[in-house]
Design a protein around this motif. Structure first.
Motif: not given
Length: 412
Positions: A114-134
């Motif tokens: 993701s190009a958007r590295q806000t706390d909200q985006i990170r939280t949404l990704c992990f809540q959806a089940g993402a294993t990790d973020l790049l």
């Protein structure tokens, strides 16, 4: 679906900017791993493909949209997903939720870019089940390191699961073999009828297989023997030792099996030669003589049997050195009346050491009390009543093997 390196990423990509320039140790070979990249940008797909080649991954597949990913994933069966968070027309977060809702993909590593590295985006990704973020733009060293980490971790988890499955399969086979050691029900009933007895056995293996073993054997028309043993420890080693003891016992000639103290001495000596240090067996061997109305027995530290008569139940002395613990161990022969209508109750410590939901142990006194209650509540068939009450309190998921043997002479 697009297969590996279809978009201009050839051998030169594998040589260009090797992973070693980023200080990366490529460790476990991952050439057979499948990675599915979902990104609508052809440039991003080519770039990620190059990074994955540097990581030693050559089976790379592509999807340019969310629907294409969902159509592709089943045929590809990837080991890892790289998904663009803003993938059209279904964004990466929604795709992640869909995939995690399918049992087949619940454990699949999903790396969200993701190009958007806000706390909200990170939280949404992990809540959806993402294993990790790049984070975009993708750092090649970070990408290679994170992809390899999750693939290696997945590989180790799969190996552990395969090992667990093999162990569980071996334990099931060992339990089946252990159950096969006990006398056949039809033979046992016929033998009991010949000797004017009622023999009721219960033999349950624990979740973690142990080393309980019991058998009966005929000596002549008026005498038969009963043997109960419990090998120390749990697991496959304990079960193997039970098989060894069974083999040793069945090979003894009839005249040796007719003398309990001699039988235990021979078994102890032979077990001492083959068991590892710290391994041993507790045992009880008794000979019931219908003509003499006696029980002649010897013991090797087994749980104390109960002998029932018209005056109630009493505890028999089962002291003695465990089998195989000491070379040259000598055992004492004991004798007691066993009249028509009398009962011999043998059991392993799986019965007395069972703990209920509160952690309370049954114990020898609790067992003796349960036996007396069983005789009063169900005088014609006390043993089924006893075991039913035991199961009600302690359940069927036992921490140790359970052997219980109720032998009752006919009134005559």
């Amino acid at each position: 679906m697009t297969a590996s390196t279809p978009e201009g990423v050839g051998e030169e990509a594998r040589r260009d900017t090797p992973a070693s320039l980023y200080g990366l140790d490529l460790g476990i070979p991952l050439g057979d791993r499948r990675v599915l990249v979902a990104d609508d940008s052809r440039y991003n797909r080519r770039t990620l493909s190059r990074f994955l080649q540097w990581a030693g991954i050559h089976r790379v597949f592509f999807a340019a949209s969310g629907p294409e990913l969902l159509d592709t994933i089943e045929s590809v069966q990837p080991d890892l997903l790289l998904i663009d968070e803003s993938l059209p027309p279904i964004d990466g977060v929604a795709l992640c939720r869909v995939l995690r809702g399918d049992p087949r993909w619940r454990d699949l590593p999903i790396l969200m870019q993701s190009a958007r590295q806000t706390d909200q985006i990170r939280t949404l990704c992990f809540q959806a089940g993402a294993t990790d973020l790049l984070a975009k733009p993708i750092n090649p060293g970070e990408c290679v390191a994170r992809v390899r980490y999750h693939l290696e971790r997945r590989s180790m988890v799969q190996e552990l699961r395969a090992f667990r499955d093999r162990v569980e399969r071996d334990l099931r086979q060992a339990r089946a073999m252990q159950l096969a050691l006990v006398p056949d029900a039809a033979w046992l009933d016929a033998m009991a009828a010949r000797h004017a007895l009622r023999v009721e056995p219960v033999f349950q293996t624990s979740d973690e297989i142990g080393g309980d073993f019991w058998t009966v054997f005929e000596i002549d028309r008026s005498r038969f023997g009963v043997f109960v043993a419990d090998l120390s420890g749990h697991g496959i080693a304990s079960a193997i030792n039970a098989f060894r003891l069974h083999t040793l016992l069945t090979r003894l000639p009839r005249e040796d099996r007719a003398e309990p103290a001699r039988l235990l001495g021979l078994l102890s000596q032979r077990l001492a030669d083959i068991l590892a240090v710290g391994q041993f067996a507790t045992a009880f061997c008794g000979i019931i003589d219908r003509d003499a109305d006696t029980l002649t027995y010897a013991a090797a530290g087994s749980p104390s049997p109960l002998l029932g008569s018209r005056g109630g139940f009493r505890v028999l002395d089962s002291s003695g050195l465990p089998l195989g613990a000491f070379a040259g161990a000598v055992y004492e022969t004991r004798s007691t009346p066993l009249l028509p209508a009398d009962t011999l109750f043998l059991h392993s410590d799986g019965l007395t050491e069972a703990c209920d939901g509160t952690g309370a142990m049954l114990g020898e006194e609790g067992l003796a009390d349960l036996v007396e209650r069983a005789v009063q509540a169900s005088p014609d068939r006390p043993f089924p009543w006893l075991m039913a009450r035991f199961t009600e309190r302690f359940g069927t998921a036992l921490a140790d093997d359970l052997t219980a043997l109720w032998i009752e002479r006919d009134p005559g």
